[in-house]
Design an enzyme around this catalytic site. Structure first.
Site, mmCIF file in Angstrom:
data_model
loop_
_atom_site.group_PDB
_atom_site.id
_atom_site.type_symbol
_atom_site.label_atom_id
_atom_site.label_comp_id
_atom_site.label_asym_id
_atom_site.label_seq_id
_atom_site.Cartn_x
_atom_site.Cartn_y
_atom_site.Cartn_z
ATOM 1 N N HIS A 24 3.286 -8.518 -4.414
ATOM 2 C CA HIS A 24 4.307 -8.310 -5.512
ATOM 3 C C HIS A 24 5.378 -9.262 -5.527
ATOM 4 O O HIS A 24 6.708 -8.811 -5.375
ATOM 5 C CB HIS A 24 4.527 -6.689 -5.599
ATOM 6 C CG HIS A 24 5.303 -6.059 -4.370
ATOM 7 N ND1 HIS A 24 6.301 -6.588 -3.565
ATOM 8 C CD2 HIS A 24 4.880 -5.083 -3.785
ATOM 9 C CE1 HIS A 24 6.563 -5.689 -2.643
ATOM 10 N NE2 HIS A 24 5.636 -4.840 -2.522
ATOM 11 N N HIS A 78 3.659 8.511 0.890
ATOM 12 C CA HIS A 78 4.338 7.159 0.257
ATOM 13 C C HIS A 78 3.229 7.082 -0.839
ATOM 14 O O HIS A 78 2.127 6.693 -0.691
ATOM 15 C CB HIS A 78 4.620 5.968 1.205
ATOM 16 C CG HIS A 78 5.369 4.956 0.302
ATOM 17 N ND1 HIS A 78 6.159 5.058 -0.574
ATOM 18 C CD2 HIS A 78 5.271 3.562 0.508
ATOM 19 C CE1 HIS A 78 6.687 3.854 -1.107
ATOM 20 N NE2 HIS A 78 6.305 2.958 -0.152
ATOM 21 N N GLU A 80 3.663 4.400 -2.981
ATOM 22 C CA GLU A 80 3.317 2.897 -3.755
ATOM 23 C C GLU A 80 2.031 2.627 -3.601
ATOM 24 O O GLU A 80 0.842 3.092 -2.872
ATOM 25 C CB GLU A 80 4.119 1.937 -2.738
ATOM 26 C CG GLU A 80 4.160 0.603 -3.394
ATOM 27 C CD GLU A 80 5.224 -0.314 -2.743
ATOM 28 O OE1 GLU A 80 5.603 -1.219 -3.159
ATOM 29 O OE2 GLU A 80 5.605 0.208 -1.592
ATOM 30 N N ASP A 82 -0.236 0.279 -2.915
ATOM 31 C CA ASP A 82 -1.010 -0.190 -1.986
ATOM 32 C C ASP A 82 -1.170 0.838 -0.777
ATOM 33 O O ASP A 82 -2.286 0.735 -0.097
ATOM 34 C CB ASP A 82 -0.294 -1.178 -1.245
ATOM 35 C CG ASP A 82 1.229 -0.938 -0.827
ATOM 36 O OD1 ASP A 82 1.815 -0.112 -1.506
ATOM 37 O OD2 ASP A 82 1.532 -1.244 0.526
ATOM 38 N N HIS A 145 11.130 3.057 1.943
ATOM 39 C CA HIS A 145 12.143 2.437 1.067
ATOM 40 C C HIS A 145 11.857 2.975 -0.336
ATOM 41 O O HIS A 145 12.588 2.084 -1.448
ATOM 42 C CB HIS A 145 11.884 0.849 1.068
ATOM 43 C CG HIS A 145 10.265 0.537 0.708
ATOM 44 N ND1 HIS A 145 10.209 -0.704 -0.325
ATOM 45 C CD2 HIS A 145 9.303 0.755 1.059
ATOM 46 C CE1 HIS A 145 9.028 -0.735 -0.465
ATOM 47 N NE2 HIS A 145 8.374 0.140 0.413
ATOM 48 N N ASP A 164 5.917 2.727 5.751
ATOM 49 C CA ASP A 164 6.228 1.273 5.838
ATOM 50 C C ASP A 164 7.284 0.805 6.895
ATOM 51 O O ASP A 164 7.191 -0.409 7.236
ATOM 52 C CB ASP A 164 6.891 0.908 4.327
ATOM 53 C CG ASP A 164 5.871 0.516 3.185
ATOM 54 O OD1 ASP A 164 4.511 0.205 3.841
ATOM 55 O OD2 ASP A 164 6.108 0.433 2.154
ATOM 56 N N TYR A 196 9.141 -8.886 7.724
ATOM 57 C CA TYR A 196 8.732 -7.571 6.740
ATOM 58 C C TYR A 196 10.035 -6.752 6.567
ATOM 59 O O TYR A 196 10.398 -6.406 5.373
ATOM 60 C CB TYR A 196 7.766 -6.717 7.610
ATOM 61 C CG TYR A 196 7.299 -5.305 6.840
ATOM 62 C CD1 TYR A 196 6.258 -5.505 6.265
ATOM 63 C CD2 TYR A 196 8.062 -4.413 6.861
ATOM 64 C CE1 TYR A 196 5.630 -4.479 5.487
ATOM 65 C CE2 TYR A 196 7.350 -3.196 5.984
ATOM 66 C CZ TYR A 196 6.359 -3.401 5.440
ATOM 67 O OH TYR A 196 6.001 -2.279 4.610
ATOM 68 N N HIS A 229 1.191 -0.731 7.643
ATOM 69 C CA HIS A 229 0.788 -2.051 7.433
ATOM 70 C C HIS A 229 0.708 -2.671 8.849
ATOM 71 O O HIS A 229 1.772 -2.373 9.603
ATOM 72 C CB HIS A 229 1.677 -2.926 6.786
ATOM 73 C CG HIS A 229 1.372 -2.669 5.123
ATOM 74 N ND1 HIS A 229 0.405 -2.981 4.313
ATOM 75 C CD2 HIS A 229 2.380 -2.160 4.289
ATOM 76 C CE1 HIS A 229 0.688 -2.634 3.288
ATOM 77 N NE2 HIS A 229 1.703 -2.057 3.079
#
Length: 404
Positions: A24, A78, A80, A82, A145, A164, A196, A229
């Protein structure tokens, strides 16, 4: 990559994305991983999903351990894409599974999946779920986040599933920090953590700091941190926690980064005497040309240094496009506790330097003014002024750094 056991009955069942280079808009030269986890207990539990393009790999990894139809609970830390865009495919296999998610998470995920068809349980900090031999503790982490975010803590094994936080964009055959450090280096791993944090989590530093303090007050012990991640932390937990503490406090080295772009090399010619002035003042300098460097790398280097000087030619009465893009990105990341300077060349009006200072002031950065600008090609006199600007900035930077 096949599934891997983290602790007895707790497995990594994620996927490695070796090819991704644009996440992104954030450059990922090392690729990334999408981590999710399976607990094989009396009531098998899946913690997070993966990107929808890789969900078949995650399902295959689950199948190596249990039949996916046996999953009783799905924890969504989360929403998001991904992490959560693969959830719908998993729910096709286990539509009767119980979903555990925050209130904001449900609201957001419902925009992608019709959750009315499923068993959704809203959780908040302090809620627990007993799945057999293990107990899961939920800890809300809003704005770490995204507003929906939460951690899940496996009490008996002292494992923190941290979504994250504490992650890195690394595609690697190594699943654990000690393995990665052995085959690469600890410096590479720390660099990936900083990269990151600087590009994704920097705006939420105060939130992260407060949440870390909250976790300390809960008195929970952590002997493994499993992010969504990158590698999983089992050997350098104190190191990554200390690194995060320094990052949320916006600590930086006594050094300076000069970031610039140029049209016909006039702005570029100004860079080197400025750098020489800084070096003669005893300040280490790194020089970065914008169009030759991934933006995420630029942000990481800005994060490391106490001082930042940005150079831009004036184009169409404003900033050069690549510089304008960087400053917009940097403003969103809410950089703080840095000394800022600006320079540039111009042909007609020379607004770029003022615009850069305006952005820095909007970010509430300390500014070193006036900046320096030259008409067309810099003369020998102009280059001498650039050198003096660099020396003066270096002196001011040392004084500023001593105060922070």
């Amino acid at each position: 990559m096949k599934s891997e056991e983290l602790k007895s009955g707790i497995y990594w069942v994620g996927a490695i994305d070796w090819a991704i280079r644009d996440f992104h808009g954030y450059e990922t030269p090392r690729g990334t991983s999408y981590n999710n986890y399976l607990i094989d207990d009396k009531e098998p539990t899946l913690l997070d999903a993966v990107h929808h393009d890789f969900v078949h790999i995650s399902i295959d990894n689950i199948s190596r351990i249990i039949s996916p139809e046996k999953i009783k609970h799905i924890i969504i830390n989360h929403i998001e894409n991904d992490h959560a865009s693969g959830v719908e495919k998993i729910l096709e296999i286990v539509p009767e599974a119980n979903i555990y998610i925050t209130e904001r998470g449900k609201k957001g995920l419902n925009r992608f999946i019709d959750l009315s068809k499923y068993k959704v349980n809203i959780v908040k900090s302090g809620d627990k779920l007993k799945i057999g031999q293990r107990t899961l503790l939920f800890i809300e982490t809003p704005m770490m986040h995204w507003p929906d975010s939460m951690f899940t803590y496996i009490q008996e094994e002292k494992v923190l599933i941290s979504q994250d936080a504490f992650g890195q964009h690394i595609a690697s055959i190594e699943r654990f920090d000690d393995e990665f450090a052995k085959n690469n280096s600890m410096e590479d791993l720390e660099d990936a953590v900083i990269d990151y944090y600087a590009n994704i989590l920097m705006p939420y530093g105060s939130v992260i700091k407060g949440k870390v303090e909250e976790i300390k007050k809960l008195g929970i012990k952590i002997n493994m941190i499993a992010p969504d991640h990158g590698v999983i932390w089992r050997s350098h937990i104190d190191k990554v926690l200390n690194l995060y503490s320094s990052m949320v406090d916006a600590k930086a080295q006594l050094s300076n980064v000069i970031v610039y772009d140029t049209m016909w090399h006039s702005t570029e010619q100004m860079v080197f005497p400025i750098a020489k002035g800084l070096e003669d003042e005893g300040v280490p300098v790194k020089i970065i040309k914008l169009r030759s460097t991934p933006k995420s790398v630029v942000i990481k280097e800005i994060w490391k240094a106490r001082g930042v000087i940005i150079g831009s030619p004036t184009l169409n009465n404003g900033l050069f496009p690549s510089v304008a893009e960087l400053l917009t990105y940097l403003k969103g990341l809410r950089l703080k506790n840095r000394l800022f300077g600006a320079f540039g060349s111009y042909g007609w009006s020379g607004e770029a330097v003022k615009e850069m200072y305006d952005v820095a002031k909007a970010m509430k950065l300390e500014t070193f003014e006036p900046g320096i600008k030259v008409l067309y090609k810099p003369s020998e006199e102009d280059l001498a002024k650039c050198y003096e600007f660099g020396k003066a900035f270096g002196k001011a930077l040392k004084e500023y750094h001593a105060k922070i």
